[in-house]
Design an enzyme around this catalytic site. Structure first.
Site, PDB file in Angstrom:
ATOM      1  N   SER A 260      34.190  28.137 -12.920  1.00 40.41           N
ATOM      2  CA  SER A 260      33.926  28.491 -11.528  1.00 40.41           C
ATOM      3  C   SER A 260      33.423  29.926 -11.457  1.00 40.41           C
ATOM      4  O   SER A 260      33.382  30.649 -12.455  1.00 40.41           O
ATOM      5  CB  SER A 260      35.197  28.347 -10.686  1.00 40.41           C
ATOM      6  OG  SER A 260      36.168  29.296 -11.094  1.00 40.41           O
ATOM      7  N   LYS A 261      33.062  30.342 -10.243  1.00 43.18           N
ATOM      8  CA  LYS A 261      32.466  31.668 -10.064  1.00 43.18           C
ATOM      9  C   LYS A 261      33.409  32.798 -10.452  1.00 43.18           C
ATOM     10  O   LYS A 261      32.959  33.907 -10.747  1.00 43.18           O
ATOM     11  CB  LYS A 261      32.004  31.846  -8.621  1.00 43.18           C
ATOM     12  CG  LYS A 261      30.760  31.042  -8.292  1.00 43.18           C
ATOM     13  CD  LYS A 261      30.119  31.496  -6.998  1.00 43.18           C
ATOM     14  CE  LYS A 261      28.782  30.791  -6.792  1.00 43.18           C
ATOM     15  NZ  LYS A 261      28.061  31.304  -5.617  1.00 43.18           N
ATOM     16  N   ARG A 262      34.711  32.538 -10.448  1.00 44.99           N
ATOM     17  CA  ARG A 262      35.622  33.618 -10.825  1.00 44.99           C
ATOM     18  C   ARG A 262      35.494  33.982 -12.301  1.00 44.99           C
ATOM     19  O   ARG A 262      35.940  35.043 -12.722  1.00 44.99           O
ATOM     20  CB  ARG A 262      37.068  33.236 -10.493  1.00 44.99           C
ATOM     21  CG  ARG A 262      37.664  32.127 -11.358  1.00 44.99           C
ATOM     22  CD  ARG A 262      39.061  31.762 -10.867  1.00 44.99           C
ATOM     23  NE  ARG A 262      39.639  30.683 -11.631  1.00 44.99           N
ATOM     24  CZ  ARG A 262      40.331  30.828 -12.748  1.00 44.99           C
ATOM     25  NH1 ARG A 262      40.526  32.059 -13.232  1.00 44.99           N
ATOM     26  NH2 ARG A 262      40.835  29.802 -13.385  1.00 44.99           N
ATOM     27  N   HIS A 263      34.861  33.115 -13.068  1.00 46.08           N
ATOM     28  CA  HIS A 263      34.630  33.405 -14.488  1.00 46.08           C
ATOM     29  C   HIS A 263      33.301  34.121 -14.714  1.00 46.08           C
ATOM     30  O   HIS A 263      33.047  34.632 -15.802  1.00 46.08           O
ATOM     31  CB  HIS A 263      34.651  32.103 -15.307  1.00 46.08           C
ATOM     32  CG  HIS A 263      35.935  31.338 -15.193  1.00 46.08           C
ATOM     33  ND1 HIS A 263      36.045  30.193 -14.449  1.00 46.08           N
ATOM     34  CD2 HIS A 263      37.168  31.589 -15.709  1.00 46.08           C
ATOM     35  CE1 HIS A 263      37.290  29.744 -14.522  1.00 46.08           C
ATOM     36  NE2 HIS A 263      37.985  30.564 -15.266  1.00 46.08           N
ATOM     37  N   GLY A 264      32.447  34.142 -13.703  1.00 42.79           N
ATOM     38  CA  GLY A 264      31.107  34.736 -13.849  1.00 42.79           C
ATOM     39  C   GLY A 264      30.078  33.803 -13.231  1.00 42.79           C
ATOM     40  O   GLY A 264      30.406  32.920 -12.441  1.00 42.79           O
TER      41      GLY A 264
END
Length: 484
Positions: A260-264
């Site tokens: 997800s976006k929290r990983h990049g």
């Protein structure tokens, strides 16, 4: 022999995710390896979630990755994608065929009635399966329900299709990636294929489209496995040839959670905006679940296609390692001809006034700063001192030494004799500078640290001879005087 025809069929409810890009790539590679056709179809039956912006993003991202599809409606001399919403007139015809064959029936259940069934199943701690209460309605029953103003949906009869084409209630198929997969169809339940408003559901529309487009192999994510059993029965009920299926494992983040976006970055367009080269991204994504036969990881798309075997795809989930992607992208940056790299890097220098340099000088600037780059956007920092006066905070301790002051003062004394018209001459001038102070017991490293720190605010970076030539005499004198 049947022609190999594969497709990628994304839903335009978001930008093209790297997971969908991997699925598109594997379909593309399979088509190329087998001299087949790769087709793009936009599945936009869900009008509420569909956006033209996302359709354009899918379109542009696939083209940026070099995954060009082989057929579709003509759009200004090139192939556009097939779009499901433009094919709505096709689906009722095939729903009617299933009704006439007895493999489908009208369902007049209201949302409230269906919700009550689900609630009862929950209370009884059972998996919900539709009750089939509408399967055997008489004409009189239907007339009464219509008189109430009810519009029917159309449901597919799982049990009738299963009994017609299989010996028992177990439906199995040979998956190209995962091997034998099977399902007890009693656990599936009759599902809606046409909504009461005349809109086809995903599982029905996708079968009709794939059947009419003569798709021979369907390669997609493992989240579709449950759909596959339903779709196989629809193919059989329509008397159509069932394509081969291959289901890919999930792409997980480094912490093994859903990517997800929290990983990049997760969308292809985000990776491009951050400065990843699409060739590197394609190369990296190809290795998510597949390994080259010669263990060489850096390969072009054509080289990957020649080596690609779907049977060699791992059935397990893959880990998206950003560090490995960065390393691979760095390799591509180092190997790309600087004239080609110039066009990719220039947008990341737009905050600076690049007009102070000629194109030849900018090419040299890129050449001497690209070595440490892992993504193109890093050039903004790595080339900063070529465009702006450096921040000396981190090197102040070096510049405050007597050695540094002596070196810089001496440079001011001799700089008028330096040959700024050629890097080779500057290289010799810098060698003489080191020898001058080496004779005084000063290490060459300390001499260069003093000059580099004053000019760049850093202790390491681009080749010094090239750096000095690009900055020019006047700028160097100004920067050294500021330090002293």
């Amino acid at each position: 022999m049947t022609e190999t025809r594969v497709r990628i069929a994304p839903s335009p409810s978001g930008n093209l995710h790297v997971g969908t890009a991997r699925t598109a790539l594997f379909n593309y590679l399979y088509a190329k390896k087998n001299n087949g056709k790769f087709i793009l179809r936009i599945e936009d039956t869900d009008a509420e979630r569909t956006s033209q912006e996302y359709i354009d993003n899918i379109f542009d991202s696939l083209k940026a990755l070099g995954l060009n599809w082989d057929e579709g409606p003509d759009v200004g001399g090139e192939y556009g994608p097939y779009t499901q919403s433009e094919r709505f007139d096709l689906y009722p015809k095939y729903a009617q065929i299933l009704l006439e064959k007895g493999f489908a029936y009208e369902c007049y259940c209201t949302p409230e009635e269906l919700e009550a069934e689900k609630e009862l199943a929950t209370q009884n701690k059972q998996a919900y399966v539709y009750s089939k209460k509408c399967e055997n309605l008489t004409d009189d029953d239907k007339a009464k329900l219509k008189a109430e103003g009810r519009l029917p949906a159309i449901r597919f009869s799982i049990s009738k299709a299963q009994k017609a084409f299989h010996e028992n209630n177990i439906l199995a198929f040979d998956d190209m990636v995962k091997g034998n997969l099977q399902q007890d169809t009693d656990l599936i339940g009759d599902f809606v294929i046409m909504k009461s408003n005349g809109t086809p559901t995903y599982n029905f529309a996708v079968v009709i489209d794939d059947m009419l487009m003569k798709i021979s192999h369907i390669i997609r994510g493992e989240d579709h496995i449950s759909n596959t059993f339903k779709q196989i029965l629809i193919y059989e009920a329509l008397g159509a040839e069932v394509p081969r299926f291959g289901h890919l494992g999930m792409i997980l983040a480094p912490d093994r959670s859903k990517l997800s976006k929290r990983h990049g970055a997760t969308a292809v367009s985000e990776f491009v905006e951050k400065g990843y080269l699409t060739d590197a991204l394609v190369n990296f994504v190809a290795l998510l679940g597949w390994s080259p036969s010669d263990s060489e990881e850096i390969k072009t798309v054509d080289e990957i296609a020649q080596d690609f075997e779907i049977s060699k795809i791992s059935s397990s989930n893959s880990i998206f390692e950003y560090d490995k992607l960065n390393w691979m992208n760095g390799q591509y940056i180092k190997k790309m001809p600087v004239e080609e790299l110039y066009d990719y890097i220039l947008p990341f220098l737009k905050k600076y006034d690049i007009s102070k340099y000629t194109k030849a000088q900018l090419l040299r600037l890129i050449e001497i700063t690209r070595e440490p780059l892992t993504i193109l956007s890093e050039i903004e920092y790595d080339a900063q001192y070529f465009f702006e006066k450096p921040d000396l905070t981190e090197v102040q301790e070096i510049l405050d030494t007597e050695v540094s002051k002596n070196v810089l003062s001496y440079v001011l004394d001799v700089i008028n004799s330096w040959g700024f018209d050629s890097e080779e001459k500057i290289h010799d001038d810098l060698a003489q500078l080191r020898e001058h102070f080496k004779a005084q017991g000063i290490k060459p490293k300390e001499t260069m640290w003093a000059l580099r720190s004053a000019l760049t605010g850093r202790t390491r970076g681009a080749d010094m001879a090239a750096l000095v030539c690009l900055l020019g005499k006047d700028e160097i004198i100004e920067r050294i005087k500021k330090v002293l």
